[in-house]
Design a protein around this motif. Sequence first.
Motif, PDB file in Angstrom:
ATOM      1  N   ARG A  69       0.812  -1.216   0.000  1.00  0.00           N
ATOM      2  CA  ARG A  69       0.000   0.000   0.000  1.00  0.00           C
ATOM      3  C   ARG A  69       0.848   1.270   0.000  1.00  0.00           C
ATOM      4  NH1 ARG A  69      -3.877  -2.718   4.602  1.00  0.00           N
ATOM      5  NH2 ARG A  69      -5.266  -3.835   3.160  1.00  0.00           N
ATOM      6  N   ALA A  70       2.112   1.126   0.406  1.00  0.00           N
ATOM      7  CA  ALA A  70       2.982   2.301   0.492  1.00  0.00           C
ATOM      8  C   ALA A  70       3.850   2.478  -0.748  1.00  0.00           C
ATOM      9  CB  ALA A  70       3.866   2.182   1.741  1.00  0.00           C
ATOM     10  N   LEU A  71       3.603   1.693  -1.790  1.00  0.00           N
ATOM     11  CA  LEU A  71       4.421   1.802  -2.994  1.00  0.00           C
ATOM     12  C   LEU A  71       4.363   3.214  -3.568  1.00  0.00           C
ATOM     13  CD1 LEU A  71       3.639  -1.523  -4.904  1.00  0.00           C
ATOM     14  CD2 LEU A  71       5.752  -0.922  -3.722  1.00  0.00           C
ATOM     15  N   ARG A  72       5.538   3.797  -3.784  1.00  0.00           N
ATOM     16  CA  ARG A  72       5.621   5.123  -4.383  1.00  0.00           C
ATOM     17  C   ARG A  72       5.872   4.987  -5.880  1.00  0.00           C
ATOM     18  NH1 ARG A  72       9.672   5.646  -0.544  1.00  0.00           N
ATOM     19  NH2 ARG A  72      11.113   6.365  -2.133  1.00  0.00           N
ATOM     20  N   PRO A  73       5.668   6.068  -6.641  1.00  0.00           N
ATOM     21  CA  PRO A  73       5.967   5.990  -8.071  1.00  0.00           C
ATOM     22  C   PRO A  73       7.390   5.493  -8.300  1.00  0.00           C
ATOM     23  CG  PRO A  73       4.799   8.017  -7.582  1.00  0.00           C
ATOM     24  CD  PRO A  73       5.101   7.385  -6.260  1.00  0.00           C
ATOM     25  N   GLY A  74       7.538   4.549  -9.216  1.00  0.00           N
ATOM     26  CA  GLY A  74       8.848   3.992  -9.504  1.00  0.00           C
ATOM     27  C   GLY A  74       9.158   2.710  -8.762  1.00  0.00           C
ATOM     28  N   TRP A  75       8.315   2.370  -7.778  1.00  0.00           N
ATOM     29  CA  TRP A  75       8.474   1.127  -7.035  1.00  0.00           C
ATOM     30  C   TRP A  75       7.440   0.111  -7.522  1.00  0.00           C
ATOM     31  CZ3 TRP A  75      11.649   0.045  -2.583  1.00  0.00           C
ATOM     32  CH2 TRP A  75      12.504   1.090  -2.217  1.00  0.00           C
ATOM     33  N   VAL A  76       7.814  -1.160  -7.555  1.00  0.00           N
ATOM     34  CA  VAL A  76       6.888  -2.203  -7.972  1.00  0.00           C
ATOM     35  C   VAL A  76       6.920  -3.333  -6.948  1.00  0.00           C
ATOM     36  CG1 VAL A  76       7.099  -1.682 -10.432  1.00  0.00           C
ATOM     37  CG2 VAL A  76       8.648  -3.350  -9.381  1.00  0.00           C
ATOM     38  N   TRP A  77       5.814  -4.072  -6.902  1.00  0.00           N
ATOM     39  CA  TRP A  77       5.715  -5.234  -6.026  1.00  0.00           C
ATOM     40  C   TRP A  77       6.099  -6.467  -6.839  1.00  0.00           C
ATOM     41  CZ3 TRP A  77       5.633  -5.952  -1.062  1.00  0.00           C
ATOM     42  CH2 TRP A  77       5.234  -7.189  -0.531  1.00  0.00           C
ATOM     43  N   VAL A  78       7.110  -7.181  -6.372  1.00  0.00           N
ATOM     44  CA  VAL A  78       7.654  -8.313  -7.125  1.00  0.00           C
ATOM     45  C   VAL A  78       7.225  -9.624  -6.483  1.00  0.00           C
ATOM     46  CG1 VAL A  78       9.765  -9.478  -7.856  1.00  0.00           C
ATOM     47  CG2 VAL A  78       9.613  -6.980  -7.946  1.00  0.00           C
ATOM     48  N   MET A  79       6.657 -10.484  -7.302  1.00  0.00           N
ATOM     49  CA  MET A  79       6.257 -11.832  -6.896  1.00  0.00           C
ATOM     50  C   MET A  79       7.149 -12.836  -7.623  1.00  0.00           C
ATOM     51  SD  MET A  79       3.624 -11.634  -4.805  1.00  0.00           S
ATOM     52  CE  MET A  79       2.638 -13.144  -4.952  1.00  0.00           C
ATOM     53  N   PRO A  80       7.421 -14.023  -7.085  1.00  0.00           N
ATOM     54  CA  PRO A  80       6.868 -14.546  -5.829  1.00  0.00           C
ATOM     55  C   PRO A  80       7.645 -14.154  -4.584  1.00  0.00           C
ATOM     56  CG  PRO A  80       8.162 -16.239  -6.892  1.00  0.00           C
ATOM     57  CD  PRO A  80       8.203 -15.050  -7.802  1.00  0.00           C
ATOM     58  N   GLN A  81       8.682 -13.302  -4.746  1.00  0.00           N
ATOM     59  CA  GLN A  81       9.489 -12.925  -3.579  1.00  0.00           C
ATOM     60  C   GLN A  81       8.700 -12.119  -2.555  1.00  0.00           C
ATOM     61  OE1 GLN A  81      10.237 -12.476  -6.738  1.00  0.00           O
ATOM     62  NE2 GLN A  81      12.355 -13.084  -7.194  1.00  0.00           N
ATOM     63  N   ARG A  82       7.615 -11.457  -3.023  1.00  0.00           N
ATOM     64  CA  ARG A  82       6.768 -10.628  -2.164  1.00  0.00           C
ATOM     65  C   ARG A  82       7.583  -9.516  -1.502  1.00  0.00           C
ATOM     66  NH1 ARG A  82       5.762 -15.569  -0.411  1.00  0.00           N
ATOM     67  NH2 ARG A  82       6.116 -15.120   1.800  1.00  0.00           N
ATOM     68  N   ILE A  83       8.230  -8.729  -2.337  1.00  0.00           N
ATOM     69  CA  ILE A  83       9.016  -7.592  -1.856  1.00  0.00           C
ATOM     70  C   ILE A  83       8.787  -6.392  -2.763  1.00  0.00           C
ATOM     71  CG2 ILE A  83      10.844  -8.975  -0.764  1.00  0.00           C
ATOM     72  CD1 ILE A  83      12.528  -8.530  -3.301  1.00  0.00           C
ATOM     73  N   ALA A  84       8.986  -5.193  -2.200  1.00  0.00           N
ATOM     74  CA  ALA A  84       8.919  -3.963  -2.986  1.00  0.00           C
ATOM     75  C   ALA A  84      10.303  -3.697  -3.572  1.00  0.00           C
ATOM     76  CB  ALA A  84       8.482  -2.802  -2.107  1.00  0.00           C
ATOM     77  N   VAL A  85      10.361  -3.396  -4.848  1.00  0.00           N
ATOM     78  CA  VAL A  85      11.626  -3.175  -5.536  1.00  0.00           C
ATOM     79  C   VAL A  85      11.629  -1.784  -6.171  1.00  0.00           C
ATOM     80  CG1 VAL A  85      13.128  -3.940  -7.423  1.00  0.00           C
ATOM     81  CG2 VAL A  85      11.975  -5.624  -5.972  1.00  0.00           C
ATOM     82  N   ASP A  86      12.702  -1.069  -5.928  1.00  0.00           N
ATOM     83  CA  ASP A  86      12.864   0.278  -6.463  1.00  0.00           C
ATOM     84  C   ASP A  86      13.394   0.186  -7.885  1.00  0.00           C
ATOM     85  OD1 ASP A  86      13.369   2.916  -6.962  1.00  0.00           O
ATOM     86  OD2 ASP A  86      14.839   3.198  -5.357  1.00  0.00           O
ATOM     87  N   GLN A  87      12.616   0.638  -8.854  1.00  0.00           N
ATOM     88  CA  GLN A  87      13.032   0.610 -10.252  1.00  0.00           C
ATOM     89  C   GLN A  87      13.349   2.001 -10.800  1.00  0.00           C
ATOM     90  OE1 GLN A  87      10.049  -1.643 -12.476  1.00  0.00           O
ATOM     91  NE2 GLN A  87      11.186  -3.527 -12.062  1.00  0.00           N
ATOM     92  N   ARG A  88      13.454   2.988  -9.902  1.00  0.00           N
ATOM     93  CA  ARG A  88      13.796   4.338 -10.359  1.00  0.00           C
ATOM     94  C   ARG A  88      15.262   4.408 -10.781  1.00  0.00           C
ATOM     95  NH1 ARG A  88      12.906   7.573  -5.117  1.00  0.00           N
ATOM     96  NH2 ARG A  88      13.947   5.669  -4.403  1.00  0.00           N
ATOM     97  N   THR A  89      15.543   5.269 -11.717  1.00  0.00           N
ATOM     98  CA  THR A  89      16.929   5.560 -12.042  1.00  0.00           C
ATOM     99  C   THR A  89      17.485   6.513 -10.985  1.00  0.00           C
ATOM    100  OG1 THR A  89      16.410   7.533 -13.358  1.00  0.00           O
ATOM    101  CG2 THR A  89      16.387   5.394 -14.507  1.00  0.00           C
TER     102      THR A  89
END
Length: 211
Positions: A69-89
């Motif tokens: 719910r706290a994902l900010r722009p540029g962050w995605v939720w990755v499955m199946p690891q179930r973690i938030a990942v920062d994809q911003r440059t």
Amino acid sequence: MSSDCTFFDKDTGEIYGAGSVGDDTLEGYFQAVPPGVRLEVAANREMQYIDVQTLEVLNYTGEELAARRALRPGWVWVMPQRIAVDQRTQGQARAEALARVNGERDRRIAAFDRFSFNGAVYDGDAAAKENITDAAAGAADDQALPEGFTWRTFDNQDVPMTNADILELAKAFRAAANLHKFTMHAIARALKDSAEGDLTNAQLDVINWPL
């Protein structure tokens, strides 16, 4: 042929929804959950996922839900690891840091609301600035003041003033407001300088104003 089911990514377990899916699509990308749980899963897909090995419907933990719910722009939720990942440059993270610093600088400059003069504290917000500016313009023209004229302080004390006092009040206001503005700009410049260089996104994310 099509199947009416709750469907999810067969590699990650992420639930997409419920409905009719073509068998070829179902075979290639999705899998159906066991009968009897379709409506439950469809209604709670933001809170649940599928164990791709057992087809068991599982709940995200409280920490995982908070992270989703706290994902900010540029962050995605990755499955199946179930973690938030920062994809911003790095450039995007730096731009966010600079915008954050500039926004807080402007907010703090606008928040200036009091200043000291002759041992008392006076209002210094936008309305007070207008009143002081108008009064000083009249004082410069040696305006006639009402008998017993006073100026009210920040804590609602009435202080007698002459035109000469009003001019000094205005001078004190300008000096205090400018000092506040210059101080805020200096802090902002130092913070923005700290955002330069080869920094990680995490390092850029913590660049902010001191409390």
